[in-house]
Write an enzyme that holds these catalytic residues in place. Sequence first.
Site, PDB file in Angstrom:
ATOM      1  N   SER A 195     -10.296   7.224  -2.751  1.00  0.00           N
ATOM      2  CA  SER A 195     -11.487   8.087  -2.652  1.00  0.00           C
ATOM      3  C   SER A 195     -12.709   7.539  -3.383  1.00  0.00           C
ATOM      4  CB  SER A 195     -11.171   9.510  -3.128  1.00  0.00           C
ATOM      5  OG  SER A 195     -10.245  10.122  -2.235  1.00  0.00           O
ATOM      6  N   HIS A 241       0.858  -1.198   0.000  1.00  0.00           N
ATOM      7  CA  HIS A 241       0.000   0.000   0.000  1.00  0.00           C
ATOM      8  C   HIS A 241       0.889   1.241   0.000  1.00  0.00           C
ATOM      9  CE1 HIS A 241      -2.766   3.116   1.342  1.00  0.00           C
ATOM     10  NE2 HIS A 241      -3.733   2.343   0.887  1.00  0.00           N
ATOM     11  N   GLY A 290      -7.089   8.874   0.638  1.00  0.00           N
ATOM     12  CA  GLY A 290      -7.194   9.470   1.965  1.00  0.00           C
ATOM     13  C   GLY A 290      -7.687  10.900   1.985  1.00  0.00           C
ATOM     14  N   GLU A 334      -3.899   2.195  -7.102  1.00  0.00           N
ATOM     15  CA  GLU A 334      -4.248   3.213  -6.124  1.00  0.00           C
ATOM     16  C   GLU A 334      -3.320   4.417  -6.289  1.00  0.00           C
ATOM     17  OE1 GLU A 334      -6.522   0.774  -2.784  1.00  0.00           O
ATOM     18  OE2 GLU A 334      -4.758   1.864  -2.114  1.00  0.00           O
TER      19      GLU A 334
HETATM   20  P1  13P Z   1      -9.706   6.024   0.736  1.00  0.00           P
HETATM   21  O1  13P Z   1     -10.862   5.311   0.090  1.00  0.00           O
HETATM   22  O2  13P Z   1     -10.016   6.460   2.133  1.00  0.00           O
HETATM   23  O3  13P Z   1      -9.160   7.116  -0.126  1.00  0.00           O
HETATM   24  O4  13P Z   1      -8.523   4.944   0.902  1.00  0.00           O
HETATM   25  C1  13P Z   1      -8.223   4.114  -0.164  1.00  0.00           C
HETATM   26  C2  13P Z   1      -7.232   3.101   0.224  1.00  0.00           C
HETATM   27  O5  13P Z   1      -6.162   3.402   0.721  1.00  0.00           O
HETATM   28  C3  13P Z   1      -7.605   1.705  -0.004  1.00  0.00           C
HETATM   29  O6  13P Z   1      -6.494   0.889   0.167  1.00  0.00           O
END
Ligand code: 13P
Length: 256
Positions: free
Chosen positions: A212, A97, A175, A169
Amino acid sequence: MARPFWLGTGWKMNKTRSEAAAYCATLEAASDLAVLPLQLFVLPPFTALAEVAAALADTPIMVGAQNCHWAEAGAWTGEISAGQVADCGATLVELGHSERRAHFGETDALINAKVKAALSAGLTPLVCVGETAEERDLDAAAVTVARQARMALSGLVPADAARVLLAYEPVWAIGDGGEPATPAYANAIQGSIKNAVLDLAGQSPTVLYGGSVNPGNAEALALEPEIDGLFVGRAAWQPAGLLALARQVAAVVEGK
Ligand code: 13P
């Protein structure tokens, strides 16, 4: 048979064991979840992993960890092996991640070692790739994610490489303060990830989108041809959020 559409959430460093139990109880009570055309998953923190795996054992929801170590066992104070993750009843493990790459110095080579450990333990790795804000451009991003995805699968025989799930991602999308990728942008990069690893996996890999995801963009993202699942953070940290997204997405991916 068509592959399932994936939908799941990583809780990051959130939830006590009792909060985790309450989350699972809400999911278990949602009797329609089992018949939705989705492969659901939940990635709790290590502290709740065994309890969540036990609570959801009779449901089709997969449970996984958010990380594991690359070694089988030994003097690695504070670390958790892939075998220990499997021993908790988990079947998935998230690796690489962007928060781990950024804050814990995880490199492509280290993530590759973790992928191998996960596969040896019988776990399905879910490897995250994504470009930074500086690389936010279709060409630059494609180069970065291709490198990350190919390195993650390096040294695997095609049968093992084909067991690895990937998640696109983009760092700038994740975030608080993140801006979701547009469906068209995500679709384009996901297509390039698939092309980049086709020779290693012998087939087109499953690639989820994360960053998001929310009730306002989930359907449009899910409809994109190269998006095989959604990986959700904040919008699914409450069980009602995951349930709502699952019902919304299921309605549009049926027949995709
Ligand atoms: P958000 O959906 O809060 O942006 O986070 C995504 C994430 O890090 C999934 O691994």
